[in-house]
Design a protein around this motif. Structure first.
Motif, PDB file in Angstrom:
ATOM      1  N   GLY A 305       0.810  -1.210   0.000  1.00  0.00           N
ATOM      2  CA  GLY A 305       0.000   0.000   0.000  1.00  0.00           C
ATOM      3  C   GLY A 305       0.840   1.254   0.000  1.00  0.00           C
ATOM      4  N   PHE A 306       0.152   2.398  -0.014  1.00  0.00           N
ATOM      5  CA  PHE A 306       0.821   3.696  -0.079  1.00  0.00           C
ATOM      6  C   PHE A 306       1.262   4.160   1.308  1.00  0.00           C
ATOM      7  CE2 PHE A 306       0.792   8.386  -0.320  1.00  0.00           C
ATOM      8  CZ  PHE A 306       1.707   8.556  -1.344  1.00  0.00           C
ATOM      9  N   THR A 307       2.288   4.982   1.333  1.00  0.00           N
ATOM     10  CA  THR A 307       2.820   5.535   2.575  1.00  0.00           C
ATOM     11  C   THR A 307       1.713   6.120   3.452  1.00  0.00           C
ATOM     12  OG1 THR A 307       4.905   6.081   1.489  1.00  0.00           O
ATOM     13  CG2 THR A 307       4.412   7.236   3.544  1.00  0.00           C
ATOM     14  N   GLY A 308       1.718   5.748   4.730  1.00  0.00           N
ATOM     15  CA  GLY A 308       0.740   6.280   5.671  1.00  0.00           C
ATOM     16  C   GLY A 308      -0.436   5.368   5.913  1.00  0.00           C
ATOM     17  N   SER A 309      -0.639   4.367   5.078  1.00  0.00           N
ATOM     18  CA  SER A 309      -1.777   3.476   5.281  1.00  0.00           C
ATOM     19  C   SER A 309      -1.455   2.474   6.380  1.00  0.00           C
ATOM     20  CB  SER A 309      -2.129   2.742   3.982  1.00  0.00           C
ATOM     21  OG  SER A 309      -1.059   1.930   3.565  1.00  0.00           O
ATOM     22  N   THR A 310      -2.485   1.950   7.007  1.00  0.00           N
ATOM     23  CA  THR A 310      -2.299   1.021   8.131  1.00  0.00           C
ATOM     24  C   THR A 310      -2.944  -0.330   7.870  1.00  0.00           C
ATOM     25  OG1 THR A 310      -4.278   1.903   9.213  1.00  0.00           O
ATOM     26  CG2 THR A 310      -2.150   2.876   9.818  1.00  0.00           C
ATOM     27  N   GLY A 311      -3.429  -0.565   6.667  1.00  0.00           N
ATOM     28  CA  GLY A 311      -4.027  -1.860   6.343  1.00  0.00           C
ATOM     29  C   GLY A 311      -2.953  -2.853   5.940  1.00  0.00           C
ATOM     30  N   SER A 312      -3.250  -3.671   4.969  1.00  0.00           N
ATOM     31  CA  SER A 312      -2.279  -4.603   4.383  1.00  0.00           C
ATOM     32  C   SER A 312      -1.830  -5.706   5.336  1.00  0.00           C
ATOM     33  CB  SER A 312      -1.046  -3.841   3.874  1.00  0.00           C
ATOM     34  OG  SER A 312      -1.403  -2.783   3.013  1.00  0.00           O
ATOM     35  N   GLN A 313      -2.655  -6.084   6.301  1.00  0.00           N
ATOM     36  CA  GLN A 313      -2.258  -7.143   7.224  1.00  0.00           C
ATOM     37  C   GLN A 313      -2.286  -8.520   6.557  1.00  0.00           C
ATOM     38  OE1 GLN A 313      -4.694  -4.920   8.077  1.00  0.00           O
ATOM     39  NE2 GLN A 313      -4.413  -4.198  10.176  1.00  0.00           N
ATOM     40  N   GLY A 314      -1.384  -9.383   7.031  1.00  0.00           N
ATOM     41  CA  GLY A 314      -1.422 -10.772   6.596  1.00  0.00           C
ATOM     42  C   GLY A 314      -2.537 -11.524   7.293  1.00  0.00           C
ATOM     43  N   GLY A 315      -2.966 -12.631   6.683  1.00  0.00           N
ATOM     44  CA  GLY A 315      -4.027 -13.450   7.252  1.00  0.00           C
ATOM     45  C   GLY A 315      -3.510 -14.402   8.326  1.00  0.00           C
ATOM     46  N   LYS A 316      -4.359 -14.752   9.272  1.00  0.00           N
ATOM     47  CA  LYS A 316      -3.996 -15.661  10.366  1.00  0.00           C
ATOM     48  C   LYS A 316      -3.810 -17.081   9.841  1.00  0.00           C
ATOM     49  CE  LYS A 316      -5.572 -17.318  14.908  1.00  0.00           C
ATOM     50  NZ  LYS A 316      -5.379 -18.754  14.582  1.00  0.00           N
ATOM     51  N   GLY A 317      -2.816 -17.774  10.373  1.00  0.00           N
ATOM     52  CA  GLY A 317      -2.652 -19.187  10.058  1.00  0.00           C
ATOM     53  C   GLY A 317      -3.719 -20.028  10.730  1.00  0.00           C
ATOM     54  N   GLY A 318      -4.076 -21.133  10.097  1.00  0.00           N
ATOM     55  CA  GLY A 318      -5.096 -22.012  10.656  1.00  0.00           C
ATOM     56  C   GLY A 318      -4.612 -22.718  11.920  1.00  0.00           C
ATOM     57  N   ASP A 319      -5.497 -22.879  12.884  1.00  0.00           N
ATOM     58  CA  ASP A 319      -5.155 -23.595  14.118  1.00  0.00           C
ATOM     59  C   ASP A 319      -4.869 -25.067  13.833  1.00  0.00           C
ATOM     60  OD1 ASP A 319      -5.613 -21.294  15.614  1.00  0.00           O
ATOM     61  OD2 ASP A 319      -7.695 -21.827  16.057  1.00  0.00           O
ATOM     62  N   GLY A 320      -4.157 -25.706  14.762  1.00  0.00           N
ATOM     63  CA  GLY A 320      -3.985 -27.144  14.690  1.00  0.00           C
ATOM     64  C   GLY A 320      -5.287 -27.867  14.999  1.00  0.00           C
ATOM     65  N   LEU A 321      -5.259 -29.177  14.858  1.00  0.00           N
ATOM     66  CA  LEU A 321      -6.470 -29.979  15.065  1.00  0.00           C
ATOM     67  C   LEU A 321      -6.059 -31.420  15.371  1.00  0.00           C
ATOM     68  CD1 LEU A 321      -9.665 -29.782  14.766  1.00  0.00           C
ATOM     69  CD2 LEU A 321      -9.318 -30.790  12.502  1.00  0.00           C
ATOM     70  N   VAL A 322      -6.788 -32.049  16.277  1.00  0.00           N
ATOM     71  CA  VAL A 322      -6.582 -33.473  16.573  1.00  0.00           C
ATOM     72  C   VAL A 322      -7.948 -34.165  16.577  1.00  0.00           C
ATOM     73  CG1 VAL A 322      -5.811 -35.167  18.285  1.00  0.00           C
ATOM     74  CG2 VAL A 322      -4.491 -33.089  17.917  1.00  0.00           C
ATOM     75  N   ILE A 323      -8.064 -35.260  15.829  1.00  0.00           N
ATOM     76  CA  ILE A 323      -9.277 -36.079  15.821  1.00  0.00           C
ATOM     77  C   ILE A 323      -8.879 -37.502  16.177  1.00  0.00           C
ATOM     78  CG2 ILE A 323     -11.205 -36.940  14.451  1.00  0.00           C
ATOM     79  CD1 ILE A 323     -10.951 -34.484  12.669  1.00  0.00           C
ATOM     80  N   ILE A 324      -9.443 -38.016  17.265  1.00  0.00           N
ATOM     81  CA  ILE A 324      -9.154 -39.381  17.718  1.00  0.00           C
ATOM     82  C   ILE A 324     -10.434 -40.202  17.582  1.00  0.00           C
ATOM     83  CG2 ILE A 324      -8.335 -40.826  19.597  1.00  0.00           C
ATOM     84  CD1 ILE A 324      -6.797 -38.463  20.705  1.00  0.00           C
ATOM     85  N   THR A 325     -10.363 -41.246  16.766  1.00  0.00           N
ATOM     86  CA  THR A 325     -11.511 -42.096  16.488  1.00  0.00           C
ATOM     87  C   THR A 325     -11.221 -43.513  16.974  1.00  0.00           C
ATOM     88  OG1 THR A 325     -11.962 -40.784  14.500  1.00  0.00           O
ATOM     89  CG2 THR A 325     -13.108 -42.883  14.701  1.00  0.00           C
ATOM     90  N   SER A 326     -12.164 -44.074  17.712  1.00  0.00           N
ATOM     91  CA  SER A 326     -11.996 -45.424  18.277  1.00  0.00           C
ATOM     92  C   SER A 326     -13.177 -46.301  17.861  1.00  0.00           C
ATOM     93  CB  SER A 326     -11.920 -45.357  19.803  1.00  0.00           C
ATOM     94  OG  SER A 326     -10.991 -44.379  20.229  1.00  0.00           O
ATOM     95  N   TRP A 327     -12.897 -47.593  17.663  1.00  0.00           N
ATOM     96  CA  TRP A 327     -13.977 -48.512  17.329  1.00  0.00           C
ATOM     97  C   TRP A 327     -13.629 -49.942  17.749  1.00  0.00           C
ATOM     98  CZ3 TRP A 327     -10.471 -46.471  14.030  1.00  0.00           C
ATOM     99  CH2 TRP A 327      -9.747 -47.364  13.225  1.00  0.00           C
TER     100      TRP A 327
END
Length: 327
Positions: A305-327
């Motif tokens: 972006g242009f000088t003085g702007s405050t946007g242009s943020q990067g996006g958040k990384g996705g959280d981790g995840l655990v799925i435990i399946t039993s049978w």
């Protein structure tokens, strides 16, 4: 012999999903208790993704306001155990995805995910059953942000299994794979780098577009997620729109999402578009924000972006995840 209507007599399946609970590795632990009467236990473990880098702001010109790099994705592991092999209680620490960088700042790396036989904040190797690495944050640079590094390959800990008196072959009983690196940011009004699917359940984030290279020129579009033309993956998930030569802001990138219900595969965030410049400078004109990644995937880079702007943020990384399946 099959039962009436071909229905199985034992339809017991227990599925437990564990969401992000730790801002640092092993800081918090959730408890999994082995269900009664099960014979096998399957674990899907995903490391968190890195945040996208923030776009640089500056005057129009060569190499002054590049887009941020996309965040790297976390690794993943899928393991199958005979139920008798595992303790009756396991502990799960799921990493939080890295925040995207503010304007001109690199994204933060994600947090590693663990499955352990003991809630050990010291993360002793003899306690860690499964360790799955997180992705790193995307970079920021006037000439275009560097891509975030992928999380490394992770596997079941043989030292932990030895400590509980069990034998296990990671080759026979499971698979693991590293994540995918993010894409580089664009510069001089060029489009941010795009990302295609890899041999992983997670994807890196796309790069942000660069700011306009001169007066009355457009910015670069945000990097896209490009796929193969089939019924599972669409041809393209577009990045943020290009800022116009009349002097408009860049569009925001798209957030990642799950491809199909019950399919543990999602995509990273696309990059934010770079701002365009009119005949004169446009104070406060911003690049688009990078999109957030799906579970384990990287965030998209912010647009320049242009000088003085405050946007242009990067996006958040996705959280981790655990799925435990039993049978």
């Amino acid at each position: 012999m099959l039962d009436l209507n071909n229905l199985l007599t034992n339809q017991k399946v227990d599925k437990q999903t564990f969401y992000a609970n730790s801002s640092t590795g092993g800081a918090n632990w959730a408890t999994w208790v082995k269900p009664r009467g099960v014979n096998f236990v399957s674990m899907l473990v995903i490391g968190a993704g890195g945040g996208g880098g923030g776009g640089v702001v500056g005057a129009a010109g060569t190499g002054t306001a590049g887009g941020g790099g996309g965040g790297g994705s976390g690794a993943y592991s899928v393991s199958l155990f005979p139920a008798w092999m595992l303790p009756d209680v396991l502990y799960v620490s799921v990493g939080i995805g890295g925040n995207g960088g503010n304007t001109g700042n690199s994204g933060l790396g994600g947090v590693t995910t663990y499955v352990s036989i003991y809630p050990d904040s010291g993360l002793s190797a003899n306690n860690r059953l499964i360790t799955v690495a997180a992705g790193f944050g995307g970079g920021t640079n006037a000439a275009g942000g560097l891509a975030g590094t992928a999380g490394g390959v992770s596997a079941v800990s043989t030292s932990c299994l030895g400590a509980i008196g069990c034998m296990y072959s990671g080759t026979a009983g499971g698979i693991s794979a590293g994540g995918q690196a993010g894409a580089v940011g664009g510069n001089n009004g060029n489009t941010g780098g795009s990302i295609s699917p890899s041999n992983s359940l997670t994807m890196g984030g796309a790069g942000g577009g660069g700011y306009a290279s001169g007066a009355s020129t457009a910015g670069g579009g945000g990097g896209s997620i490009t796929g193969t033309s089939n019924t599972i993956f669409p041809t393209t998930i577009s990045g943020g729109t290009t800022g116009q030569s009349s002097g408009t802001a860049g569009g925001d990138g798209s957030n990642g999402f799950q491809m199909l219900p019950n399919l543990p595969f999602g995509v990273g965030g696309t990059g934010g578009g770079g701002a365009g410049q009119g005949a004169t400078g446009n104070t406060g004109l911003t690049g688009g924000r990078g999109g957030a990644g799906y579970y384990g995937s990287g965030g998209g880079g912010g647009g320049g972006g242009f000088t003085g702007s405050t946007g242009s943020q990067g996006g958040k990384g996705g959280d981790g995840l655990v799925i435990i399946t039993s049978w």
